[in-house]
Structure formats: structure tokens, C-alpha cells
Scaffold this motif. Sequence first.
Motif, short mmCIF file in Angstrom:
data_model
loop_
_atom_site.label_atom_id
_atom_site.label_comp_id
_atom_site.label_asym_id
_atom_site.label_seq_id
_atom_site.Cartn_x
_atom_site.Cartn_y
_atom_site.Cartn_z
N LEU A 190 0.91 -1.23 0.11
CA LEU A 190 -0.13 0.13 0.05
C LEU A 190 0.97 1.34 0.16
O LEU A 190 0.47 2.37 0.33
CB LEU A 190 -0.60 0.19 1.22
CG LEU A 190 -1.83 -1.14 1.38
CD1 LEU A 190 -2.72 -1.26 2.64
CD2 LEU A 190 -2.63 -1.34 0.01
N PHE A 191 2.22 0.96 -0.23
CA PHE A 191 3.21 2.10 -0.27
C PHE A 191 2.55 3.30 -1.25
O PHE A 191 2.51 4.48 -1.06
CB PHE A 191 4.53 1.75 -0.64
CG PHE A 191 5.38 2.81 -0.72
CD1 PHE A 191 5.88 3.63 0.50
CD2 PHE A 191 6.06 3.17 -1.73
CE1 PHE A 191 6.86 4.44 0.42
CE2 PHE A 191 6.94 4.44 -1.88
CZ PHE A 191 7.12 4.96 -0.73
N HIS A 192 2.38 2.82 -2.55
CA HIS A 192 1.70 4.00 -3.36
C HIS A 192 0.50 3.28 -4.28
O HIS A 192 0.65 2.33 -4.76
CB HIS A 192 2.81 4.11 -4.44
CG HIS A 192 2.52 5.16 -5.59
ND1 HIS A 192 2.28 6.65 -5.45
CD2 HIS A 192 2.05 5.06 -6.80
CE1 HIS A 192 2.08 7.22 -6.37
NE2 HIS A 192 1.93 6.35 -7.17
N ALA A 193 -0.27 4.14 -4.49
CA ALA A 193 -1.52 3.63 -5.32
C ALA A 193 -1.33 3.64 -6.60
O ALA A 193 -1.67 4.69 -7.28
CB ALA A 193 -2.65 4.16 -4.73
N PHE A 194 -0.86 2.48 -7.36
CA PHE A 194 -0.74 2.81 -8.69
C PHE A 194 -2.03 2.24 -9.27
O PHE A 194 -2.73 1.77 -8.75
CB PHE A 194 0.44 1.54 -9.31
CG PHE A 194 1.70 1.94 -9.09
CD1 PHE A 194 2.31 3.03 -9.72
CD2 PHE A 194 2.48 1.37 -8.14
CE1 PHE A 194 3.51 3.55 -9.78
CE2 PHE A 194 3.83 1.83 -7.88
CZ PHE A 194 4.38 2.93 -8.46
N PRO A 195 -2.37 2.71 -10.89
CA PRO A 195 -3.72 2.32 -11.24
C PRO A 195 -3.92 0.85 -11.55
O PRO A 195 -3.21 -0.05 -11.85
CB PRO A 195 -3.67 3.16 -12.52
CG PRO A 195 -2.25 3.27 -12.89
CD PRO A 195 -1.34 3.40 -11.52
N LYS A 196 -5.29 0.80 -11.23
CA LYS A 196 -6.00 -0.67 -11.17
C LYS A 196 -6.77 -0.55 -12.47
O LYS A 196 -7.88 -0.45 -12.58
CB LYS A 196 -6.49 -1.21 -9.95
CG LYS A 196 -5.64 -1.18 -8.87
CD LYS A 196 -6.59 -1.65 -7.56
CE LYS A 196 -5.63 -1.49 -6.30
NZ LYS A 196 -6.31 -0.50 -5.31
N GLY A 197 -5.94 -0.79 -13.96
CA GLY A 197 -6.85 -0.94 -15.05
C GLY A 197 -7.91 -1.53 -15.06
O GLY A 197 -8.12 -2.60 -14.74
#
Length: 337
Positions: A190-197
Motif C-alpha cells: 500500500l506504499f503507492h496507489a498505482f492504477p488498477k486498469g
Amino acid sequence: MNILGIESSCDDTAASVLTEAGVLSNVIASQSIHIQFGGVVPELASRAHHQTISQTVEQALVEAQLAIHDIDVIAVTQGPGLMGSLLVGLSFAKGLSLAHQIPIVGVNHMDAHIFANTIEHTLDYPLIALTVSGGHTQLTKLNSSNELNIIGQTRDDAAGEAFDKIGKLLGLDYPAGPKMDLLSREGNPLFHAFPKGLINQGLDFSFSGLKTSVLYYLQDHDDAFIADHFNDICASVSHAITEVLVAKLEHAMQMYSIPRAVLAGGVSANSMLRAKITIMAEKNGFIIHQPALAYCTDNAAMIAATARVMLQNEPSIGIAQRLREGWEIHPYASQPG
Ligand code: KG4
Ligand code: ZN
């Protein structure tokens, strides 16, 4: 029935012997030559297959303590895959078949990833399969073992391709998927919220936006920050990919009211994915089989297992006739499987 499986669709030369007693051997010669190029070079792959296929098959027979005349059926990958790579396995299998008068069955590599699950489990139908490999990301609905319909697939990169390409951006060697997996275990997902396409949009997948997002993220942060948080970044990327995969599988199972599924393909070896699938299955009361690690990435036991399923389905055709059936490469044999 003793089945000799042969697989050469991409960069692994593999041979396996499967009998009623189970998998007697499962030999895989992986090609390290591609590491320096950051991906599979097709011409080098076919040359490496050519160099190793004979000894790989020999070793599979030795480990199984069987001779070639003990083999009842040869099963070989017919596609999809790299044309030159496939041709090496097919030609070798044809030669063995002709020389020793052994019937031969051509197997679809993607079906084989799914039926790898039959090695250790009895499958009930209908069933949903989530196949996640380096070349494909697919949701398949199996009404029976010979009626497979693709109900979702990636619009751009495959899940394994996303792991490999993002890993390459991070400076990891090819294939980066297994390395990302190991590093992620030490990081914060959960360190960085990358996109969940496309996570809440239907059953298709998209991972190219994630790749671009990681590229911009790396450009926006200095080397020291990235080095300090390397494992956290790997874990956050793995989180984004696996969240999408689990959500889509859950959605497909709910949508079709099918409480049974199998996981398949190289990315099914991913520890974060396996853990999340187990939790999702328990939450919903679903039965979801996951292949043993040896049968997730490309192997020949899955090719032999698929031939067994095909022969169970079509006994009326008779395996001898298959000797005369078409030897053409699978129509979509140009993409890595
Ligand atoms: O099924 P496979 O062996 O070959 C194809 O048919 O493509 O899948 C290979 C892919 C590669 O992209 C590799 O990075 C990925 O599976 N892979 C993993 C893991 N093990 C293999 N990805 C994430 N975590 C893993 N543990
Ligand atoms: Zn594969």
C-alpha cells in the motif's frame, strides 16, 4: 497409457512423461541467453531449442525409467508460440513418431496451462479459468473439458508482460516476474496507489496504463528515494496487478454463477496472487484450484495432461488417425504463449 509430452513454444525446452501413476519426469531446460537482451529473441530461442531438445527428451525418459518403445502417445505443443521455437518441438516429435510408430497429438499451449490443473485435481464443470502468462491474460469459461469460451482478455499487455516490462524499468533482469515476487514480499503493497486498469469495468484487462504510470513515478523521484523504497514499489506494483486479476476472476464467477475455477499460467506462481485468490475463494465459498509451482510456468507435463484430456474426450477419433491429421502451426502461432 504412457504419454511423452514435448513443449518448445517460447524459451523453455521441456519434456515430461505422464502415466496413470502420475508425472514420472518433468524436465525443463530454460534458456539463459535472453537475459542480456531483456526479452526473448526468437531466432536465438529456436537455435537453443535445437541444441537441447534431444537431450531433454532423453533425460525425461531416463528419469521416468522408461524407453521410447514404452511410450504410447507423444503429445506436442502445436501453438500458440514463436514459429521457429514451435517448429523445433513439432519436427522432433514427428521424427520420433515416424521412427518408432508412436501416435502423436498436437496440443494448444493455452489449453495446456488450464489442464495443468488436471495433474493434481479432478475438475468439475462448468468452470472458470484465469490464465495469466507472459503472452496472454484470459478468462475462459469451460462448459466441459472440450468446450472452452474466452469471456475476457487483455486489451494490451499480458499480466506477465506487465511484470516483466515494469521490472525492466526498475532495472531487473528478464524475466522480472519472479524477482518482483520475491522483492514484493519485503515491501509495503500500500506504499503507492498505482492504477488498477479497468478494475470495475467488465471482464477485459488493461495493464499498459500501469506501466506508463510506473515510468512517470520513477522519473518523478530521485535515485536515492527509489533505492530506499525499491521493495515497496515492487510490492505496490504487484498489488495493483493482482488486485485486478482477483477482482475480475471473482466478478466472472459471480456473473456466471459458477463457484469453481482454476488459476493457470506463469503468473499463477506469484505468491501475492495465490494468497489473495485463497482469501477470495474462502470469502465466497468458491473452490479455486491453483497448480503446483512446477506446473505454473511452461512445462511439458501440462502438454501430456492435455493430450490425456483430449483422448478421453474423443475416443471415437482414435489416436492412430491423429498421425494423419494436419501438422500446420496453430493459426495464432505468432505471439509468445
Ligand atoms: O506461462 P509462462 O511460463 O510462459 C508463457 O506462456 O508466457 O509465463 C511466463 C511469465 C513471465 O512473464 C514471468 O515473468 C511470469 O510468467 N512469472 C511470474 C512469476 N513466475 C513467472 N510473474 C509474477 N510472479 C511470479 N512468481
Ligand atoms: Zn505458457
